[in-house]
Design a protein around this motif. Structure first.
Motif, PDB file in Angstrom:
ATOM      1  N   ASP A 138      67.248  31.578  19.915  1.00  0.00           N
ATOM      2  CA  ASP A 138      66.248  31.745  21.041  1.00  0.00           C
ATOM      3  C   ASP A 138      66.813  31.078  22.356  1.00  0.00           C
ATOM      4  OD1 ASP A 138      64.767  32.954  23.042  1.00  0.00           O
ATOM      5  OD2 ASP A 138      63.019  32.784  21.996  1.00  0.00           O
ATOM      6  N   ILE A 139      66.474  29.640  21.774  1.00  0.00           N
ATOM      7  CA  ILE A 139      66.878  28.704  22.902  1.00  0.00           C
ATOM      8  C   ILE A 139      68.488  28.839  23.307  1.00  0.00           C
ATOM      9  CG2 ILE A 139      67.163  26.180  23.471  1.00  0.00           C
ATOM     10  CD1 ILE A 139      64.975  25.559  21.392  1.00  0.00           C
ATOM     11  N   PHE A 140      69.287  28.891  22.536  1.00  0.00           N
ATOM     12  CA  PHE A 140      70.756  28.880  22.674  1.00  0.00           C
ATOM     13  C   PHE A 140      71.001  30.135  23.476  1.00  0.00           C
ATOM     14  CE2 PHE A 140      75.012  29.878  21.711  1.00  0.00           C
ATOM     15  CZ  PHE A 140      75.799  28.862  21.978  1.00  0.00           C
ATOM     16  N   PRO A 152      80.760  20.824  36.099  1.00  0.00           N
ATOM     17  CA  PRO A 152      79.975  19.307  35.836  1.00  0.00           C
ATOM     18  C   PRO A 152      78.760  19.263  36.306  1.00  0.00           C
ATOM     19  CG  PRO A 152      82.409  19.349  37.080  1.00  0.00           C
ATOM     20  CD  PRO A 152      81.995  20.902  37.142  1.00  0.00           C
ATOM     21  N   PHE A 153      78.354  20.002  37.320  1.00  0.00           N
ATOM     22  CA  PHE A 153      77.038  19.852  37.600  1.00  0.00           C
ATOM     23  C   PHE A 153      75.992  20.618  36.788  1.00  0.00           C
ATOM     24  CE2 PHE A 153      79.742  19.249  41.378  1.00  0.00           C
ATOM     25  CZ  PHE A 153      79.165  18.069  41.975  1.00  0.00           C
ATOM     26  N   ALA A 154      76.436  21.884  36.198  1.00  0.00           N
ATOM     27  CA  ALA A 154      75.906  22.362  35.049  1.00  0.00           C
ATOM     28  C   ALA A 154      75.470  21.490  33.787  1.00  0.00           C
ATOM     29  CB  ALA A 154      76.436  23.779  34.722  1.00  0.00           C
ATOM     30  N   GLN A 155      76.630  20.740  33.511  1.00  0.00           N
ATOM     31  CA  GLN A 155      76.279  19.729  32.595  1.00  0.00           C
ATOM     32  C   GLN A 155      75.391  18.658  32.820  1.00  0.00           C
ATOM     33  OE1 GLN A 155      80.419  18.562  32.078  1.00  0.00           O
ATOM     34  NE2 GLN A 155      80.692  19.941  30.498  1.00  0.00           N
ATOM     35  N   GLY A 156      75.090  18.328  33.841  1.00  0.00           N
ATOM     36  CA  GLY A 156      74.051  17.367  34.344  1.00  0.00           C
ATOM     37  C   GLY A 156      72.860  18.099  34.202  1.00  0.00           C
ATOM     38  N   SER A 166      67.342  40.424  36.194  1.00  0.00           N
ATOM     39  CA  SER A 166      66.419  40.868  35.378  1.00  0.00           C
ATOM     40  C   SER A 166      65.885  39.655  34.329  1.00  0.00           C
ATOM     41  CB  SER A 166      66.714  42.101  34.517  1.00  0.00           C
ATOM     42  OG  SER A 166      67.798  41.949  33.790  1.00  0.00           O
ATOM     43  N   LEU A 167      66.684  38.736  34.102  1.00  0.00           N
ATOM     44  CA  LEU A 167      66.479  37.704  33.344  1.00  0.00           C
ATOM     45  C   LEU A 167      65.371  36.840  34.143  1.00  0.00           C
ATOM     46  CD1 LEU A 167      67.082  36.447  30.345  1.00  0.00           C
ATOM     47  CD2 LEU A 167      68.655  35.143  31.586  1.00  0.00           C
ATOM     48  N   MET A 199      72.526  30.270  27.251  1.00  0.00           N
ATOM     49  CA  MET A 199      73.871  30.776  27.593  1.00  0.00           C
ATOM     50  C   MET A 199      73.859  32.220  28.509  1.00  0.00           C
ATOM     51  SD  MET A 199      75.969  28.703  25.994  1.00  0.00           S
ATOM     52  CE  MET A 199      77.557  29.763  26.533  1.00  0.00           C
ATOM     53  N   ALA A 200      72.711  33.027  28.260  1.00  0.00           N
ATOM     54  CA  ALA A 200      72.526  34.092  29.540  1.00  0.00           C
ATOM     55  C   ALA A 200      72.285  33.593  30.704  1.00  0.00           C
ATOM     56  CB  ALA A 200      71.459  34.860  28.747  1.00  0.00           C
ATOM     57  N   GLY A 201      71.443  32.546  30.714  1.00  0.00           N
ATOM     58  CA  GLY A 201      71.051  31.852  32.051  1.00  0.00           C
ATOM     59  C   GLY A 201      72.507  31.341  32.660  1.00  0.00           C
ATOM     60  N   TYR A 202      73.409  30.909  31.856  1.00  0.00           N
ATOM     61  CA  TYR A 202      74.325  30.136  32.244  1.00  0.00           C
ATOM     62  C   TYR A 202      75.331  31.231  32.740  1.00  0.00           C
ATOM     63  CZ  TYR A 202      78.530  26.708  32.646  1.00  0.00           C
ATOM     64  OH  TYR A 202      79.360  26.050  33.231  1.00  0.00           O
TER      65      TYR A 202
END
Length: 295
Positions: A181-183, A209-213, A263-264, A187-190
């Protein structure tokens, strides 16, 4: 149950990518590894490395004290192990089902196994195929402690860490569901973030790079304050939920302004607004747990 001081044989049912990885690790560990797959032809490399191809699933399970099952879901595993001939061959032996499915399906399988004199462990693999046979693999199990300890020397040859979560048979699947569920929510959010960034002229390569931060902020948050969560306390040490809702509304507005499905985020914002509506505006975002699953 069949018991050996030193088990030297194991069977693997299911030759998908993960099943082949499991069988390969057993072969590399020097175990006599019998393999079977419903669709022929996926075991050629393993047989060339020393695995033994079984001509039938009942022949496969009869070859070893322990049969490891790894297929797409429990419908697929039931279609194999609940055949009359296979069930008969499994009597007195053990199944370690590493197939992903729900806790209820695990409980049903354990009840079926008990009714037929079959030892049963349920399990989950929390890492991808390339980690199998390496220290990076992560395996979770639930079921009888004695049965787990009996077969642990064979299971340990898969490498990585192995954790027995308790005797309640559904726990491994419950951990698996919660962690996935976390994963997949992440991933859907990303994916949504990349879609929104693209609409604003930002490439995935520029954002990454900023997403990784941002992602690096999360691991400490996963561990902090869990005593509070378990005791129904949701302090706003970082951010009050009212501030969170404001940020979420900006995401929804920008997304929908570009015609992107929000929707998310609308679902997350809705949970937060319900918490505020119930008088929890001074709490942190994790108060939404009580909206989803009230005590």
């Amino acid at each position: 149950m069949v018991s050996q001081t030193v088990q030297t044989a194991v069977t693997v049912l299911g030759m998908g990518p993960m099943g082949r990885a499991l069988a390969g690790a057993f072969v590399d560990a020097g175990l006599t590894t019998t393999v079977w797959n419903r669709t022929p032809g996926r075991d050629h490399e393993l047989v060339a490395r020393g695995a033994v191809r079984a001509e039938s699933p009942e022949g496969a399970v009869a070859a070893s004290p322990l049969s490891v099952v790894c297929v797409v879901n429990y419908d697929a595993s039931d279609a194999v192990v609940r055949r009359d001939a296979v069930t008969a061959a499994l009597k007195g032996r053990t199944v370690a089902n590493l197939t992903a499915d729900t806790p209820d399906r695990a409980r049903d399988s354990a009840a079926w196994a008990a009714d037929h004199g079959i030892g049963y462990l349920d399990g989950a693999i929390m890492t991808p195929t390339m980690t199998i046979g390496t220290p990076a693999g992560v395996f979770l199990y639930s079921g009888p402690e004695q049965l787990y300890q009996e077969h642990r020397p064979v299971l340990d040859t898969l490498g990585g860490t192995h954790t027995h979560l308790g005797t309640e048979i559904g726990r491994a699947a419950a951990y698996d569901i919660a962690l996935l569920d976390i994963f997949w929510t992440a991933m859907a959010g990303y994916a949504h973030a990349l879609a929104m960034a693209r609409a604003e002229g930002i490439t995935a390569q520029e954002l990454a790079p900023f997403a990784q931060g941002i992602a690096a902020i999360l691991p400490p948050l996963f561990g902090e304050g869990m005593d509070d969560v378990d005791n129904g306390r949701y302090p706003a040490d970082i951010n009050p939920i009212t501030s969170t809702v404001s940020t979420m509304s900006h995401i929804v507005h920008t997304s929908e302004g570009h015609g992107i499905d929000a929707s998310l985020m609308r679902a997350a914002e809705g949970l937060a607004r319900r918490a505020i509506g119930r008088g929890h505006d001074a709490d942190g975002f994790m108060r939404v747990i009580e909206i989803m699953n009230p005590r």
